[in-house]
Design a protein around this motif. Structure first.
Motif, PDB file in Angstrom:
ATOM      1  N   UNK A   1      -7.492   6.477  13.012  1.00 12.92           N
ATOM      2  CA  UNK A   1      -6.682   6.867  11.863  1.00 12.92           C
ATOM      3  C   UNK A   1      -6.425   5.668  10.971  1.00 12.92           C
ATOM      4  N   UNK A   2      -6.773   5.790   9.687  1.00 14.03           N
ATOM      5  CA  UNK A   2      -6.415   4.772   8.716  1.00 14.03           C
ATOM      6  C   UNK A   2      -5.219   5.245   7.911  1.00 14.03           C
ATOM      7  N   UNK A   3      -4.233   4.376   7.793  1.00 14.51           N
ATOM      8  CA  UNK A   3      -3.042   4.640   6.985  1.00 14.51           C
ATOM      9  C   UNK A   3      -3.089   3.634   5.846  1.00 14.51           C
ATOM     10  N   UNK A   4      -3.522   4.077   4.680  1.00 17.91           N
ATOM     11  CA  UNK A   4      -3.859   3.109   3.629  1.00 17.91           C
ATOM     12  C   UNK A   4      -3.929   3.800   2.274  1.00 17.91           C
ATOM     13  N   UNK A   5      -4.168   3.001   1.244  1.00 21.46           N
ATOM     14  CA  UNK A   5      -4.291   3.518  -0.108  1.00 21.46           C
ATOM     15  C   UNK A   5      -5.724   3.879  -0.450  1.00 21.46           C
ATOM     16  N   UNK A   6      -5.853   4.646  -1.512  1.00 22.63           N
ATOM     17  CA  UNK A   6      -7.169   5.081  -1.992  1.00 22.63           C
ATOM     18  C   UNK A   6      -7.690   4.130  -3.058  1.00 22.63           C
ATOM     19  N   UNK A   7      -8.970   3.811  -3.001  1.00 20.46           N
ATOM     20  CA  UNK A   7      -9.650   3.022  -4.030  1.00 20.46           C
ATOM     21  C   UNK A   7     -10.557   3.965  -4.798  1.00 20.46           C
TER      22      UNK A   7
ATOM     23  N   UNK B   1     -14.229   3.291  -4.755  1.00 21.02           N
ATOM     24  CA  UNK B   1     -14.989   3.533  -3.534  1.00 21.02           C
ATOM     25  C   UNK B   1     -15.345   2.321  -2.710  1.00 21.02           C
ATOM     26  N   UNK B   2     -14.897   1.125  -3.103  1.00 19.66           N
ATOM     27  CA  UNK B   2     -15.321  -0.068  -2.372  1.00 19.66           C
ATOM     28  C   UNK B   2     -14.365  -0.551  -1.316  1.00 19.66           C
ATOM     29  N   UNK B   3     -13.089  -0.211  -1.446  1.00 19.59           N
ATOM     30  CA  UNK B   3     -12.064  -0.688  -0.515  1.00 19.59           C
ATOM     31  C   UNK B   3     -11.191   0.496  -0.112  1.00 19.59           C
ATOM     32  N   UNK B   4      -9.999   0.192   0.455  1.00 20.15           N
ATOM     33  CA  UNK B   4      -9.074   1.254   0.806  1.00 20.15           C
ATOM     34  C   UNK B   4      -9.640   2.247   1.806  1.00 20.15           C
ATOM     35  N   UNK B   5      -9.100   3.475   1.768  1.00 14.55           N
ATOM     36  CA  UNK B   5      -9.537   4.461   2.754  1.00 14.55           C
ATOM     37  C   UNK B   5     -11.010   4.808   2.605  1.00 14.55           C
TER      38      UNK B   5
ATOM     39  N   UNK C   1      -4.314   8.955   6.545  1.00 14.27           N
ATOM     40  CA  UNK C   1      -3.013   9.278   5.991  1.00 14.27           C
ATOM     41  C   UNK C   1      -2.864   8.417   4.746  1.00 14.27           C
ATOM     42  N   UNK C   2      -2.946   9.029   3.606  1.00 16.13           N
ATOM     43  CA  UNK C   2      -2.958   8.316   2.333  1.00 16.13           C
ATOM     44  C   UNK C   2      -1.554   7.848   1.969  1.00 16.13           C
ATOM     45  N   UNK C   3      -1.418   6.567   1.601  1.00 18.67           N
ATOM     46  CA  UNK C   3      -0.115   6.002   1.245  1.00 18.67           C
ATOM     47  C   UNK C   3       0.063   5.820  -0.249  1.00 18.67           C
ATOM     48  N   UNK C   4      -1.018   5.631  -0.975  1.00 17.89           N
ATOM     49  CA  UNK C   4      -0.931   5.357  -2.407  1.00 17.89           C
ATOM     50  C   UNK C   4      -2.259   5.707  -3.068  1.00 17.89           C
TER      51      UNK C   4
ATOM     52  N   UNK D   1     -10.616  -4.675   4.198  1.00 14.06           N
ATOM     53  CA  UNK D   1     -10.482  -3.303   4.715  1.00 14.06           C
ATOM     54  C   UNK D   1     -11.581  -3.018   5.733  1.00 14.06           C
ATOM     55  N   UNK D   2     -12.780  -3.427   5.393  1.00 11.28           N
ATOM     56  CA  UNK D   2     -13.929  -3.165   6.251  1.00 11.28           C
ATOM     57  C   UNK D   2     -13.792  -3.867   7.594  1.00 11.28           C
ATOM     58  N   UNK D   3     -13.386  -5.124   7.574  1.00 10.67           N
ATOM     59  CA  UNK D   3     -13.241  -5.873   8.818  1.00 10.67           C
ATOM     60  C   UNK D   3     -12.178  -5.245   9.721  1.00 10.67           C
ATOM     61  N   UNK D   4     -11.011  -4.944   9.159  1.00  4.02           N
ATOM     62  CA  UNK D   4      -9.939  -4.365   9.970  1.00  4.02           C
ATOM     63  C   UNK D   4     -10.339  -3.008  10.535  1.00  4.02           C
TER      64      UNK D   4
END
Length: 274
Positions: free
Chosen positions: A15-21, A24-28, A45-48, A223-226
């Motif tokens: 599960x990723x809890x993060x913002x949308x980019x 398309x390159x970062x974020x969820x 779970x989208x935060x922003x 984002x990718x590494x984590x």
């Protein structure tokens, strides 16, 4: 002859809890691409919501806390989860809420915290007043925290200017409660290699080195590494093994990063398939 096919089994769930980019390159978007590439089932779970592209973040809008909470409970209570990754949390209220939600999980479920504070282009993504909630509430629940050097400075006040100062930064972060700290040294441009330092609360430490690629298209690396670390933990790796595998994956993605738009393009999450 009757051939009985066994029912397919579900892959590990992350599960990723993060913002949308929106670019398309970062974020969820980067998180889910990474999870697919590494063989786990990604959930979000989208935060922003951000309006961003290759040249920067034009604006962002945090979601209501209730919306984040309901996304989390909807996924966790029905599908379940084997690892969690957090990214952009934007505000102190959202940071506290996500820390509380993670606190309801089985403590054996690994949690990777990417303390997203500033975009690749220098745009702020975390309110300064959210730092206390990050330090006091979220980091103590982290299995691994993965700050870059800008985030190290914001969280600890330490300005790391060389490889010899990374260990002190890791120790300052460990005091805040995570079990492992991965200090990312990619911003040390003077160093001939991309060097990161992994330190555990048990005193374990390991340097991770990779060649620097002559490629400025590196949007989404954090984002990718984590997400790659969380995916490998869900697959059963211990933390050092997960971090090594994630470092290898993101290094390949940087080498294959491609131009997109007028600014900094993304890493290639599908580089192993091409």
């Amino acid at each position: 002859m009757l051939i009985v096919m066994s029912a397919p089994t579900a892959p590990p769930r992350v599960l990723t809890i993060a913002g949308s980019d929106s670019g398309g390159g970062a974020g969820i978007q980067a998180d889910l691409k990474t999870m697919l590439a590494l063989g786990v089932h990604g959930m979000s779970a989208l935060t922003a919501i951000t309006a961003q592209n290759s040249v920067g973040v034009q604006n962002f809008w945090p979601l209501p806390i209730e919306a984040v909470e309901q996304q989390f409970r909807s996924v966790v209570d029905d599908i379940g989860v084997d690892a969690v990754k957090t990214g952009m949390l934007a505000s102190p209220e959202l940071t506290s809420a996500v820390a509380r939600l993670i606190g309801t999980l089985d403590p054996r479920i690994p949690v990777v915290v990417d303390p997203v504070s500033v975009s690749k282009h220098g745009d702020p993504l975390l309110a300064p007043e959210a730092l206390d909630a990050l330090r006091d509430e979220l980091l103590p629940r982290a299995t691994v925290v993965t700050p870059n050097l800008d985030e190290v400075r914001l969280i600890t006040g330490l300005d790391v200017r060389g490889e010899d100062e990374m260990a002190s930064a890791a120790e300052a972060l460990l005091v805040l409660g995570p079990r492992w700290v991965l200090v990312k040294g990619g911003h040390l441009a003077a160093e001939p290699e991309s060097v990161d330092l992994l330190v555990g609360s048990d005193g374990t430490s390991e340097w991770l080195r990779a060649p620097r690629h002559d490629n400025r298209h590196t949007h989404g690396t954090g984002c990718t590494l984590a997400s790659a670390i969380a995916s490998r933990l869900a697959l059963g790796d211990d933390v050092p093994s997960a971090v090594r595998a994630a470092k290898e994956y993101v290094t390949g993605g940087i080498a294959a990063g491609f131009p997109l738009g007028a600014g900094i393009g993304p890493v290639d999450h599908g580089w192993r398939w091409r």
